[in-house]
Design an enzyme around this catalytic site. Structure first.
Site, PDB file in Angstrom:
ATOM      1  CB  SER A  80      43.334  42.291  42.900  1.00  0.00           C
ATOM      2  OG  SER A  80      42.141  42.498  42.059  1.00  0.00           O
ATOM      3  CG  HIS A  92      39.233  44.824  44.669  1.00  0.00           C
ATOM      4  ND1 HIS A  92      39.809  45.928  43.915  1.00  0.00           N
ATOM      5  CD2 HIS A  92      39.691  43.738  43.989  1.00  0.00           C
ATOM      6  CE1 HIS A  92      40.584  45.593  43.038  1.00  0.00           C
ATOM      7  NE2 HIS A  92      40.558  44.104  42.971  1.00  0.00           N
ATOM      8  CG  ASP A 144      38.733  48.836  44.878  1.00  0.00           C
ATOM      9  OD1 ASP A 144      37.898  48.131  44.321  1.00  0.00           O
ATOM     10  OD2 ASP A 144      39.884  48.454  44.730  1.00  0.00           O
TER      11      ASP A 144
END
Length: 381
Positions: free
Chosen positions: A47, A347, A344
């Site tokens: 991600s 990340h 977040d």
């Protein structure tokens, strides 16, 4: 950076960003030359560098909801599937190295024809080196599957350019970026409850040994498909992300010890692996990106880089550091996204990604990027 209201204005739009317009074509075409010398950027990972592949998967790991990508200019602030407020490190590196368009997500409907000449992104939120990693999300693309997909792209290059030119383009003018491994710890070995059996039957050293062996096979397989210029990132300080700090209830200036120790143990083995591959695979260059120390520098000295905090997520909910519930439309959000190291619970923000990318592109300190930086890798003949 955009204001909070700009980000939430994206809630009425759930558009997937079309990064570059691909067209179906037949016959052989010429690769688009650019002065920089960079041909295609092929991105593998999780991600941290996913640019939208998970949008097309039935998975619990998705970022195609606002306010994610709210500062991404190319989409007008609409969600793209990136797990950050703006560009990923891979996006920034591609821009700086002269790519006219971002590498298109492999699963996107426009990943055809000329669009792939600038590169393809295979990264997937929740993906890992080991195939079992990320099973909690139901669906994700692990590294083995990502390479399977590159094999498809590789054949498309032959069709587009002709076999000889395609091989030259991929070997000499393209960079292969690999950012993976964190999920093998966070969403496999350290996963609450589901991983208890694994930790009883497998020591950390044994688990990391499996990771390294799998990664060796995966990188060698890419080499056999004509990859020659690699940049491989190690695992960052995952014990310092807002999620780990929140669920373990540590102080603001503390990180969680076990995840960081596992990351460091893996990172030592990774550096040895890349040295081994540089020696054993003729013509290949494996650049080691020491993301662990680069991110730790930002976390430790955040105020020197213009950040207000390196502990709390800009977008998230739960716990002292807004680190338990992922970023979404109902999340609390900071007013200035550029002042937070973390977007977040997991990340980095675009502001942090910019600083990290700069070191990878132009850094001269071999502790952080070796044996050369990415501009030098691009220009390597």
């Amino acid at each position: 950076m955009d204001s909070t209201s700009t980000c939430y204005g994206a809630t009425i739009k759930y558009l997937v960003l079309i990064l570059s317009i691909g067209s179906e074509c037949s016959g052989v075409i010429r690769a688009q030359d650019n002065k920089s010398g960079l041909g295609a950027s092929f991105i593998f990972g999780d991600s941290l560098v996913d640019s939208g592949n998970n949008n097309y998967l039935p998975t619990l790991s998705k970022a195609n909801i606002p306010p994610n990508s709210c500062d991404f200019k190319g989409s007008g602030g609409n969600p793209t599937g990136r797990y950050t407020n703006g560009r990923t490190i891979a996006d920034i590196v591609g821009e700086e190295l002269g790519q006219p368009n971002y590498a298109v997500p492999f699963l996107a409907p426009n990943s055809t024809g000329k669009a792939i000449l600038h590169g393809v992104n295979y990264a997937s939120g929740g993906g890992g080196i080991l195939n079992a990693t990320g099973r909690i999300f139901i669906n994700r693309l692990g590294m083995d599957i990502q390479i399977d997909y590159f094999n498809i792209t590789r054949k498309q290059f032959d069709q587009l350019l002709g076999a000889s030119k395609a091989r030259d383009y991929i070997m000499k003018k393209s960079i292969f970026s690999v950012t993976i491994g964190a999920n093998d710890f966070l969403n496999n070995y350290l996963l609450p409850l589901l991983s208890t059996g694994t930790r009883i039957t497998q020591t950390p050293d044994s688990f990391i040994h499996d990771m390294i062996n799998h990664l060796r096979d995966q990188l060698t397989r890419l080499y056999q498909l004509d990859a020659r210029k690699f940049v491989v990132s190690n695992v960052g300080p995952i014990g310092c992300i807002p999620y780990q700090k929140s669920i373990n209830q540590v102080n603001e200036d503390q990180c969680v010890d076990l995840p960081n120790k596992l990351a460091q143990q893996y990172n030592i083995r990774l550096e040895d692996l890349l040295s081994e591959l540089n020696n054993d695979l003729p013509g290949a260059t494996f650049v080691h990106a020491n993301v662990y120390d680069l991110v730790m520098e930002l976390i430790t000295n955040y105020n020197q880089y213009g950040f207000e905090t390196s502990s709390k997520a800009c977008c998230g909910n739960g716990g002292q550091f807004a680190g338990i519930i992922p970023c979404g439309p109902t999340s609390s959000m900071c007013s200035d996204h550029s002042k937070y190291v973390f977007w977040d619970p997991y990340h980095p923000s675009e502001a942090a990604n910019l600083l990290l990318a700069k070191q990878l592109l132009d850094g001269t300190d071999k502790r952080f990027i070796s044996p050369m930086n990415l501009r030098q890798l691009r220009d390597l003949s």
